[in-house]
Design a protein around this motif. Structure first.
Motif, mmCIF file in Angstrom:
data_model
loop_
_atom_site.group_PDB
_atom_site.id
_atom_site.type_symbol
_atom_site.label_atom_id
_atom_site.label_comp_id
_atom_site.label_asym_id
_atom_site.label_seq_id
_atom_site.Cartn_x
_atom_site.Cartn_y
_atom_site.Cartn_z
ATOM 1 N N ALA A 9 29.599 54.093 38.729
ATOM 2 C CA ALA A 9 29.065 52.752 38.453
ATOM 3 C C ALA A 9 29.286 52.351 37.002
ATOM 4 O O ALA A 9 29.607 51.197 36.697
ATOM 5 C CB ALA A 9 27.578 52.690 38.796
ATOM 6 N N VAL A 10 29.109 53.298 36.082
ATOM 7 C CA VAL A 10 29.306 52.990 34.663
ATOM 8 C C VAL A 10 30.774 52.662 34.384
ATOM 9 O O VAL A 10 31.094 51.716 33.652
ATOM 10 C CB VAL A 10 28.862 54.184 33.786
ATOM 11 C CG1 VAL A 10 29.081 53.868 32.303
ATOM 12 C CG2 VAL A 10 27.393 54.502 34.042
ATOM 13 N N LEU A 11 31.667 53.416 34.982
ATOM 14 C CA LEU A 11 33.097 53.192 34.771
ATOM 15 C C LEU A 11 33.570 51.895 35.423
ATOM 16 O O LEU A 11 34.343 51.134 34.834
ATOM 17 C CB LEU A 11 33.893 54.373 35.326
ATOM 18 C CG LEU A 11 33.704 55.705 34.597
ATOM 19 C CD1 LEU A 11 34.287 56.848 35.405
ATOM 20 C CD2 LEU A 11 34.355 55.640 33.217
ATOM 21 N N THR A 12 33.086 51.628 36.643
ATOM 22 C CA THR A 12 33.510 50.399 37.318
ATOM 23 C C THR A 12 32.953 49.154 36.629
ATOM 24 O O THR A 12 33.502 48.064 36.781
ATOM 25 C CB THR A 12 33.084 50.395 38.799
ATOM 26 O OG1 THR A 12 31.676 50.639 38.898
ATOM 27 C CG2 THR A 12 33.840 51.440 39.587
ATOM 28 N N ALA A 13 31.842 49.299 35.885
ATOM 29 C CA ALA A 13 31.338 48.166 35.106
ATOM 30 C C ALA A 13 32.419 47.673 34.146
ATOM 31 O O ALA A 13 32.627 46.468 33.978
ATOM 32 C CB ALA A 13 30.081 48.569 34.334
ATOM 33 N N MET A 14 33.124 48.618 33.527
ATOM 34 C CA MET A 14 34.217 48.258 32.623
ATOM 35 C C MET A 14 35.416 47.722 33.400
ATOM 36 O O MET A 14 36.021 46.711 33.037
ATOM 37 C CB MET A 14 34.618 49.475 31.790
ATOM 38 C CG MET A 14 33.541 49.941 30.830
ATOM 39 S SD MET A 14 34.071 51.332 29.788
ATOM 40 C CE MET A 14 33.754 52.691 30.900
ATOM 41 N N ALA A 15 35.749 48.409 34.508
ATOM 42 C CA ALA A 15 36.938 48.022 35.279
ATOM 43 C C ALA A 15 36.786 46.628 35.892
ATOM 44 O O ALA A 15 37.724 45.822 35.860
ATOM 45 C CB ALA A 15 37.200 49.052 36.367
ATOM 46 N N PHE A 16 35.610 46.323 36.446
ATOM 47 C CA PHE A 16 35.414 45.026 37.090
ATOM 48 C C PHE A 16 35.442 43.889 36.074
ATOM 49 O O PHE A 16 36.013 42.826 36.337
ATOM 50 C CB PHE A 16 34.107 45.005 37.871
ATOM 51 C CG PHE A 16 34.248 45.463 39.286
ATOM 52 C CD1 PHE A 16 34.585 44.584 40.291
ATOM 53 C CD2 PHE A 16 34.046 46.795 39.622
ATOM 54 C CE1 PHE A 16 34.730 45.002 41.597
ATOM 55 C CE2 PHE A 16 34.185 47.243 40.924
ATOM 56 C CZ PHE A 16 34.527 46.337 41.925
ATOM 57 N N CYS A 17 34.795 44.087 34.932
ATOM 58 C CA CYS A 17 34.779 43.025 33.921
ATOM 59 C C CYS A 17 36.185 42.755 33.387
ATOM 60 O O CYS A 17 36.608 41.603 33.266
ATOM 61 C CB CYS A 17 33.835 43.399 32.778
ATOM 62 S SG CYS A 17 32.080 43.341 33.219
ATOM 63 N N MET A 18 36.909 43.824 33.066
ATOM 64 C CA MET A 18 38.276 43.642 32.579
ATOM 65 C C MET A 18 39.177 43.070 33.665
ATOM 66 O O MET A 18 40.060 42.247 33.390
ATOM 67 C CB MET A 18 38.829 44.966 32.059
ATOM 68 C CG MET A 18 38.187 45.416 30.761
ATOM 69 S SD MET A 18 39.011 46.827 29.976
ATOM 70 C CE MET A 18 38.452 48.154 31.036
ATOM 71 N N GLY A 19 38.949 43.471 34.917
ATOM 72 C CA GLY A 19 39.732 42.920 36.013
ATOM 73 C C GLY A 19 39.487 41.436 36.214
ATOM 74 O O GLY A 19 40.420 40.671 36.481
ATOM 75 N N GLY A 20 38.211 41.010 36.096
ATOM 76 C CA GLY A 20 37.909 39.579 36.205
ATOM 77 C C GLY A 20 38.563 38.782 35.098
ATOM 78 O O GLY A 20 39.063 37.675 35.319
ATOM 79 N N PHE A 21 38.589 39.350 33.893
ATOM 80 C CA PHE A 21 39.249 38.702 32.760
ATOM 81 C C PHE A 21 40.742 38.544 33.029
ATOM 82 O O PHE A 21 41.315 37.463 32.823
ATOM 83 C CB PHE A 21 39.025 39.539 31.503
ATOM 84 C CG PHE A 21 39.712 39.007 30.272
ATOM 85 C CD1 PHE A 21 39.113 38.044 29.489
ATOM 86 C CD2 PHE A 21 40.973 39.472 29.917
ATOM 87 C CE1 PHE A 21 39.751 37.545 28.354
ATOM 88 C CE2 PHE A 21 41.615 38.987 28.791
ATOM 89 C CZ PHE A 21 41.008 38.025 28.010
ATOM 90 N N VAL A 22 41.384 39.599 33.484
ATOM 91 C CA VAL A 22 42.822 39.558 33.757
ATOM 92 C C VAL A 22 43.140 38.559 34.872
ATOM 93 O O VAL A 22 44.113 37.803 34.793
ATOM 94 C CB VAL A 22 43.330 40.974 34.123
ATOM 95 C CG1 VAL A 22 44.754 40.924 34.659
ATOM 96 C CG2 VAL A 22 43.257 41.888 32.902
#
Length: 466
Positions: free
Chosen positions: A385-398
């Motif tokens: 969950a902690v790692l996907t918090a970063m992945a999802f936010c960066m993915g939404g930005f991209v």
């Protein structure tokens, strides 16, 4: 090149004309943090209601049905999610392009996008429903669903497949509203669906003991009512730009641009969900208790991942509007805010999973073995969950930048080169358990975060975010 092509097409359509589009939900002006929070909160509550929508099915069938019923609903829901998430991915193409048109103040192009969205997704809804009805038996067999859950899973899949056009219809209306900066109205429609679904589950499964079939009927009824309400609302409210029936026509160029942005997200969604089905198949082979534990674990993580899902979705709209308005620095600031908030929230969730592993599972099942197995599964997913918090936010930005092809690629690399192989290997080890299998998820997300961080840095070095 992908983003430049989209922007060039928009500039050609605008041709220097100031259309004077005026939006009360403009996300390109004013204080960013408060605007982002106000825009994201309805996403969060929508996610909460949608998760409750699915969780209610599991809670009711778990308390009024059987373990086999839980397995049937969990596996059937995974299979149908292929259609749901693929259509949502395609709708993202409309959201991003419409957001850019709004940021660029191009009424004519915005109307063309909405018109094409209606035509394209109306046709796709029929195709997807037919595919779901024709392929459900094969899918369930490939998933190695336990024999005792097979008959209930068949009934669940048939009934829910009929509701596919309603799912796609609702997602289409929601995509249009959110692109215009309206995240509150979709929340209302999800609330209606959730209320109908809960009432239907309790009546059909709790009172009349219809099992998985009752859950499916309640789901389809809720989807249908929600779609009708959302459509009526949009027709009454109208759009903040000139739109008429003549705009509802197929335009090859606009459809291709929508596909260019939305198709990678749709492919990413369907491939990742196929991977989840593969993982479900592996866990189903471990028995009905393991199958039920995974189904419950997925519902718990659905709640845990809501903040990052919500910020990812809102970032895609905020970034698309601001990139269309020529304000990349505002987009970067939005990403920083989202990362800080989501990481803190998910770190707290991870702590609960480690210290109180049986707390959440005991809400969904009375079976001690299922509770224990679910708790083990959640310990691994808490770290993810902690790692996907970063992945999802960066993915939404991209995605908001229009770079959906790369976002698709990095997700598929992590899923198919790391998560699936690791899941298979871990399941073959002596004394394999759900905690060990669950560790494949954070291993995958480490790759995703690394690739996304590299790509965003590359965009900045190339001057695309300056």
């Amino acid at each position: 090149m992908e983003e430049k092509g989209i922007i060039c097409a928009m500039r050609l359509k605008t041709n220097g004309v100031n259309t004077g589009m005026n939006h009360k939900n403009n996300l390109t002006e004013g204080p960013l943090f408060s605007a982002m929070i106000a825009f994201t909160i309805p996403f969060l509550f929508s996610s909460l209601l949608q998760t409750m929508y699915g969780t209610t099915d599991t809670l009711v069938i778990g308390n009024f049905g059987s373990t086999a019923g839980v397995s049937a609903v969990a596996t059937g829901a995974h299979a149908l999610s292929l259609v749901t998430f693929f259509s949502m991915g395609l709708c993202s193409g409309s959201t991003v392009l419409l957001g850019r048109a709004i940021g660029a103040k191009n009424d004519k192009y915005a109307a063309s996008i909405v018109g094409n969205t209606i035509i394209d997704f109306g046709a796709l809804s029929v195709v997807f429903m037919a595919a779901a009805l024709l392929g459900y038996r094969l899918i369930l067999r490939l998933l190695n669903i336990p024999p005792e859950a097979l008959s209930e899973a068949y009934r669940y899949m048939i009934i829910c497949s009929i509701g596919v056009p309603m799912i796609i219809g609702y997602n289409t209306v929601g995509a249009v509203l959110r692109a215009m900066g309206d995240s509150k109205s979709p929340l209302l429609f999800v609330g209606i669906a959730c209320a109908v679904n809960i009432a239907g589950d309790l009546l059909l499964t709790g009172v009349f003991h219809m099992g998985a079939a009752g859950v499916a009927i309640a789901t389809v009824l809720a989807q249908g009512i929600s779609f009708v309400f959302s459509l009526m609302f949009l027709m009454k409210k109208g759009l903040p730009f000139a739109f008429s029936r003549k705009d509802i026509r197929f335009n090859k160029e606009t459809s291709l641009q929508m596909l260019k942005v939305g198709l990678p997200i749709g492919i990413q969604s369907i491939m990742i969900n196929l991977s989840f089905l593969f993982i479900t198949s592996i866990i189903n082979s471990m028995g009905v208790s393991a199958s039920a534990a995974m189904g419950i674990g997925d519902k718990i993580t659905g709640f845990a991942f809501m903040p990052q899902h919500s910020f990812s979705a809102s970032l895609a709209v905020i970034v698309s509007q601001n990139m269309g308005a020529g304000q990349p620095e505002r987009s970067r600031k939005a990403l920083k805010y989202a990362l800080l908030i989501c990481i803190v929230i998910e770190a707290l969730f991870f702590a609960v999973c480690l210290v109180f592993p049986a707390f959440f599972p005991s809400l969904f099942s009375k079976d001690p073995q299922v509770i224990k197995m679910t708790g083990d599964y959640m310990k691994a997913y808490g770290a993810d969950a902690v790692l996907t918090a970063m992945a999802f936010c960066m993915g939404g930005f991209v995605n908001g930048c229009g770079k959906t092809t790369f976002n698709m690629a990095q997700n598929l690399i992590g899923t198919f080169l790391v998560r699936i192989p690791a899941t298979w290997v871990f399941s073959r080890l002596p004394n394999a358990n759900l905690f060990l299998i669950g560790l494949a998820a954070p291993l995958c997300t480490v790759i995703n975060v690394t690739l996304l961080a590299w790509y965003i840095g590359r965009m900045k070095r190339k001057g695309e975010l300056n």
